[in-house]
Design a protein around this motif. Structure first.
Motif, short mmCIF file in Angstrom:
data_model
loop_
_atom_site.label_atom_id
_atom_site.label_comp_id
_atom_site.label_asym_id
_atom_site.label_seq_id
_atom_site.Cartn_x
_atom_site.Cartn_y
_atom_site.Cartn_z
N LEU A 279 0.85 -1.17 0.00
CA LEU A 279 0.00 0.00 0.00
C LEU A 279 0.89 1.23 0.00
N PRO A 280 0.70 2.13 -0.95
CA PRO A 280 1.55 3.33 -1.01
C PRO A 280 1.22 4.30 0.13
N SER A 281 2.08 5.25 0.33
CA SER A 281 1.87 6.29 1.33
C SER A 281 0.51 6.94 1.11
N GLY A 282 -0.25 7.11 2.19
CA GLY A 282 -1.57 7.73 2.10
C GLY A 282 -2.71 6.75 1.89
N VAL A 283 -2.39 5.48 1.69
CA VAL A 283 -3.42 4.45 1.51
C VAL A 283 -3.31 3.48 2.69
N ARG A 284 -4.46 3.20 3.32
CA ARG A 284 -4.42 2.32 4.49
C ARG A 284 -5.75 1.61 4.69
N LEU A 285 -5.67 0.49 5.40
CA LEU A 285 -6.87 -0.22 5.83
C LEU A 285 -7.44 0.51 7.03
N HIS A 286 -8.75 0.55 7.12
CA HIS A 286 -9.39 1.25 8.23
C HIS A 286 -10.63 0.49 8.66
N ASP A 287 -10.84 0.41 9.96
CA ASP A 287 -12.02 -0.23 10.52
C ASP A 287 -13.05 0.86 10.80
N ASP A 288 -14.10 0.92 9.99
CA ASP A 288 -15.17 1.90 10.18
C ASP A 288 -16.12 1.33 11.24
N ARG A 289 -15.90 1.71 12.47
CA ARG A 289 -16.67 1.14 13.58
C ARG A 289 -18.12 1.60 13.57
N VAL A 290 -18.39 2.78 13.04
CA VAL A 290 -19.76 3.29 12.98
C VAL A 290 -20.61 2.39 12.09
N ARG A 291 -20.08 2.02 10.93
CA ARG A 291 -20.83 1.18 9.98
C ARG A 291 -20.53 -0.31 10.15
N GLY A 292 -19.50 -0.63 10.93
CA GLY A 292 -19.14 -2.03 11.14
C GLY A 292 -18.53 -2.69 9.91
N ILE A 293 -17.75 -1.92 9.15
CA ILE A 293 -17.14 -2.46 7.93
C ILE A 293 -15.65 -2.12 7.88
N ARG A 294 -14.92 -2.84 7.05
CA ARG A 294 -13.52 -2.54 6.76
C ARG A 294 -13.48 -1.81 5.43
N VAL A 295 -12.62 -0.79 5.35
CA VAL A 295 -12.49 -0.02 4.12
C VAL A 295 -11.02 0.20 3.80
N LEU A 296 -10.77 0.49 2.55
CA LEU A 296 -9.45 0.90 2.09
C LEU A 296 -9.56 2.40 1.84
N LEU A 297 -8.78 3.18 2.61
CA LEU A 297 -8.82 4.63 2.49
C LEU A 297 -7.64 5.12 1.65
N ALA A 298 -7.93 6.04 0.76
CA ALA A 298 -6.91 6.71 -0.04
C ALA A 298 -7.34 8.16 -0.14
N PRO A 299 -6.42 9.05 -0.51
CA PRO A 299 -6.84 10.45 -0.63
C PRO A 299 -8.06 10.60 -1.53
N GLU A 300 -9.12 11.13 -0.95
CA GLU A 300 -10.38 11.40 -1.64
C GLU A 300 -11.08 10.16 -2.20
N ARG A 301 -10.70 8.98 -1.69
CA ARG A 301 -11.34 7.74 -2.14
C ARG A 301 -11.50 6.77 -0.97
N VAL A 302 -12.57 6.00 -1.02
CA VAL A 302 -12.81 4.95 -0.04
C VAL A 302 -13.41 3.77 -0.78
N ILE A 303 -12.89 2.58 -0.48
CA ILE A 303 -13.47 1.36 -1.06
C ILE A 303 -13.89 0.46 0.08
N GLN A 304 -15.16 0.08 0.08
CA GLN A 304 -15.66 -0.86 1.08
C GLN A 304 -15.14 -2.25 0.71
N LEU A 305 -14.59 -2.95 1.68
CA LEU A 305 -14.00 -4.26 1.43
C LEU A 305 -14.92 -5.38 1.86
#
Length: 99
Positions: free
Chosen positions: A14-40
């Motif tokens: 994963l390049p700088s600025g891109v990371r896995l994130h646990d969205d606890r509010v929605r109970g999902i895992r996402v891949l965060l990037a500048p100005e982008r989010v992908i639900q995994l």
């Protein structure tokens, strides 16, 4: 999307600025990037969780095959397709191979 096959010797990361994130509010895992989010989904999360920037694609696939007791051909196909889509979006980079 590119049809190129990723070499097993390439090291995905994963390049700088891109990371896995646990969205606890929605109970999902996402891949965060500048100005982008992908639900995994669970498959995407399992693949991305193995990317440490040190292990080759072949090693990642071997780990997933062992963990999920699945045929290498099936795991490799899923990993190749998933990562190629993220490489095309510049959310995963490769060391040791031009994307």
């Amino acid at each position: 999307m590119s049809a190129d096959r990723i070499s097993g010797a390439a090291v995905p990361y994963l390049p700088s600025g891109v990371r896995l994130h646990d969205d606890r509010v929605r109970g999902i895992r996402v891949l965060l990037a500048p100005e982008r989010v992908i639900q995994l989904d669970p498959v995407g999360h399992a693949i991305l969780s193995e990317l440490d920037g040190r292990r080759s694609l072949a090693e990642v696939i071997e780990t997933l095959c062992t963990r999920y007791d699945a045929p290498a051909e099936q795991i490799e196909g899923d990993v190749q397709e998933f990562l190629r889509g993220l490489i095309d979006r510049r959310m995963v980079f490769l060391e040791g191979e031009a994307a």
